[in-house]
Design an enzyme around this catalytic site. Structure first.
Site, PDB file in Angstrom:
ATOM      1  N   GLU A   1       0.831  -1.202   0.000  1.00 23.48           N
ATOM      2  CA  GLU A   1       0.000   0.000   0.000  1.00 23.48           C
ATOM      3  C   GLU A   1       0.865   1.251   0.000  1.00 23.48           C
ATOM      4  O   GLU A   1       2.011   1.238   0.480  1.00 23.48           O
ATOM      5  CB  GLU A   1      -0.930   0.010   1.220  1.00 23.48           C
ATOM      6  CG  GLU A   1      -1.990  -1.074   1.174  1.00 23.48           C
ATOM      7  CD  GLU A   1      -2.880  -1.113   2.408  1.00 23.48           C
ATOM      8  OE1 GLU A   1      -4.054  -1.491   2.267  1.00 23.48           O
ATOM      9  OE2 GLU A   1      -2.405  -0.767   3.517  1.00 23.48           O
TER      10      GLU A   1
ATOM     11  N   CYS B   1       3.371   8.606   0.995  1.00 24.20           N
ATOM     12  CA  CYS B   1       3.969   7.628   1.907  1.00 24.20           C
ATOM     13  C   CYS B   1       4.111   6.326   1.133  1.00 24.20           C
ATOM     14  O   CYS B   1       3.113   5.756   0.683  1.00 24.20           O
ATOM     15  CB  CYS B   1       3.069   7.455   3.130  1.00 24.20           C
ATOM     16  SG  CYS B   1       3.650   6.201   4.298  1.00 24.20           S
TER      17      CYS B   1
ATOM     18  N   CYS C   1       6.813  -6.783   6.705  1.00 23.90           N
ATOM     19  CA  CYS C   1       7.921  -6.248   7.508  1.00 23.90           C
ATOM     20  C   CYS C   1       8.364  -7.310   8.503  1.00 23.90           C
ATOM     21  O   CYS C   1       7.535  -8.033   9.056  1.00 23.90           O
ATOM     22  CB  CYS C   1       7.477  -4.982   8.253  1.00 23.90           C
ATOM     23  SG  CYS C   1       8.814  -4.172   9.183  1.00 23.90           S
TER      24      CYS C   1
ATOM     25  N   CYS D   1       7.061  -5.398  15.376  1.00 19.79           N
ATOM     26  CA  CYS D   1       6.616  -4.496  16.439  1.00 19.79           C
ATOM     27  C   CYS D   1       5.150  -4.781  16.764  1.00 19.79           C
ATOM     28  O   CYS D   1       4.311  -4.824  15.856  1.00 19.79           O
ATOM     29  CB  CYS D   1       6.784  -3.035  16.003  1.00 19.79           C
ATOM     30  SG  CYS D   1       8.494  -2.589  15.589  1.00 19.79           S
TER      31      CYS D   1
ATOM     32  N   CYS E   1       2.055  -2.502  15.353  1.00 24.07           N
ATOM     33  CA  CYS E   1       2.025  -2.143  13.934  1.00 24.07           C
ATOM     34  C   CYS E   1       1.360  -3.246  13.125  1.00 24.07           C
ATOM     35  O   CYS E   1       1.768  -4.414  13.200  1.00 24.07           O
ATOM     36  CB  CYS E   1       3.442  -1.897  13.432  1.00 24.07           C
ATOM     37  SG  CYS E   1       3.533  -1.426  11.690  1.00 24.07           S
TER      38      CYS E   1
ATOM     39  N   CYS F   1      -0.119   6.020   9.870  1.00 24.59           N
ATOM     40  CA  CYS F   1       1.109   5.330  10.285  1.00 24.59           C
ATOM     41  C   CYS F   1       0.764   4.106  11.126  1.00 24.59           C
ATOM     42  O   CYS F   1      -0.018   4.182  12.081  1.00 24.59           O
ATOM     43  CB  CYS F   1       1.982   6.270  11.108  1.00 24.59           C
ATOM     44  SG  CYS F   1       2.636   7.669  10.185  1.00 24.59           S
TER      45      CYS F   1
END
Length: 401
Positions: free
Chosen positions: A137, A150, A157, A161, A164, A394
């Site tokens: 995205e 962005c 990833c 974390c 996230c 974010c």
């Protein structure tokens, strides 16, 4: 009792522990959250695209199919300036070879799957399908004085974390240089066609890039930096953007930060810190088990020394987890111990992810956190978040159809 719990008690506050909510973190043999710096298995690489190559390399590739070198410049202008890969729009190319040229130089990289808009059409989240079916995205945002995109640098990833959404599925693979750049080119096409805010803006384009989409940019260092070089190179080599309008963010891969300091490109560097103490950050940001808070801050300060560019500290404020007053004081002490004028803090109200009970800090707590930083002389600006309604802010990018 943990130090953070005793300090929270002294403030009359709770201390929430950062455990994944609604999903299970992958754990290593040592019982710690597992870090993934490379794909777990060999993956197919995307086909070579014009944007993967330097101008000289583009000329060589065209010579291989019997075309003169000057065609490389023409094709590069079509892509980087006119934002097109459609051979029918390339009237300066031989008509009988246009389709062949497009097939060789412009293999399909990103196919738009879905487009969601909010903020009266001024924020758009794109869902892209890559050549191998992977989904990523990017988010396009119009502000009063700029247009920001962005972008993603990895499929998934591996930093794991717990707060996230992107990290919940782990890392599939690194994105190629051209896949990274094609997000910008396609966004520029949307702007020119009137897709951002409902009016055509053929003279406008993306002016600011933030590597804060899916993935850890510095874990895909070579391809990300190749993309940055193309962004700042003049047309026809690249997009002709300003390096100062490009922000590269990381959770704290210290060796890569130090390498970035030597690149000679004055991009804006952002460190996603989220906690000033190792006790909490070890659990919030698993890479902190490799490189501690002070090591990450030393590397960030070194970036400032080497480049003269002020560093941004990103800090997601999470209710009763990392928003205690004493943490603001500790963060200020650590930043000021390295000097003044080198850093700027961006507190960010947490953007909740599906299944999580974590939430943003209360407004009065946020105000106190910022006041403490500013009273200590640390420049601080509360981040204006965009796209929460479409899971485009974010930490919310999860690439789901």
């Amino acid at each position: 009792m943990r130090i953070s719990e005793s300090r929270a008690k002294a403030e009359g506050r709770a201390q929430v522990r950062p455990t994944a909510e609604g999903w299970k973190q992958a754990m290593g043999d040592d019982g710690r959250p597992q870090l993934q710096f490379t794909a777990k298995k060999r993956v197919s690489q995307p086909p070579v695209h014009l944007a993967d190559l330097t101008l000289a390399e583009r000329a060589d590739k065209l010579k291989e199919i019997g075309l003169p070198a000057f065609r490389a410049k023409q094709l590069s202008v079509h892509y980087f300036q006119h934002y097109t890969t459609d051979p029918e729009l390339m009237s300066d190319l031989p008509k009988d070879r246009r389709a062949e040229i497009a097939e060789v130089m412009f293999p399909k990289l990103l196919t738009e799957v879905k487009r969601l808009a909010t903020d009266d059409g001024k924020t758009i989240k794109f869902l892209w399908r890559l050549f191998d079916g992977s989904l990523v995205e990017s988010v396009l945002m119009r502000y009063s004085n700029r247009i920001t995109l962005c972008i993603s640098s990895q499929c998934g990833c591996g930093m794991n974390c717990p707060f996230c959404a992107t990290g919940q599925a782990g890392l599939t693979r690194n994105m190629s240089t051209a896949e990274i750049l094609d997000q910008i080119v396609q966004a520029n096409r949307v702007i020119a066609e009137g897709g951002l805010g409902g009016q055509k803006h053929p003279e406008e384009r993306v002016g600011n890039i933030v590597f804060m989409g899916m993935g850890e940019p510095l874990a895909n260092y070579k391809r990300v930096m190749n993309a940055v070089h193309r962004m700042v190179a003049d047309v026809p080599e690249g997009l002709g953007m300003s390096a100062r309008g490009i922000t590269v963010s990381t959770v704290g891969l210290v060796p890569a930060i130090n390498k970035l300091s030597e690149e000679g490109i004055p991009v804006t560097f952002a460190l996603s810190l989220h906690a000033p103490d190792d006790e909490l950050r070890d659990e919030m940001i698993p890479v902190n088990s490799r490189w501690k808070v002070d090591e990450a801050l030393d590397a960030a300060f070194n970036y400032y020394v080497k480049t003269g560019r002020r560093v941004s500290i990103e800090y997601a404020l999470i209710k009763d987890m990392n928003d205690h007053g004493w943490r603001a004081d500790l963060l200020a002490r650590k930043l000021n111990a390295r000097g003044r004028g080198w850093v700027h803090v961006n507190p960010i109200p947490l953007n909740p992810t599906p299944g999580s009970v974590w939430t943003a800090s209360e407004k009065d707590v946020t105000a106190e956190f910022i006041d403490r930083l500013e009273s200590a002389g640390v420049p601080t600006t509360l981040r204006d978040t965009r796209g929460k309604e479409i899971d485009g802010a974010c930490g919310q990018l999860a690439a789901a159809e």
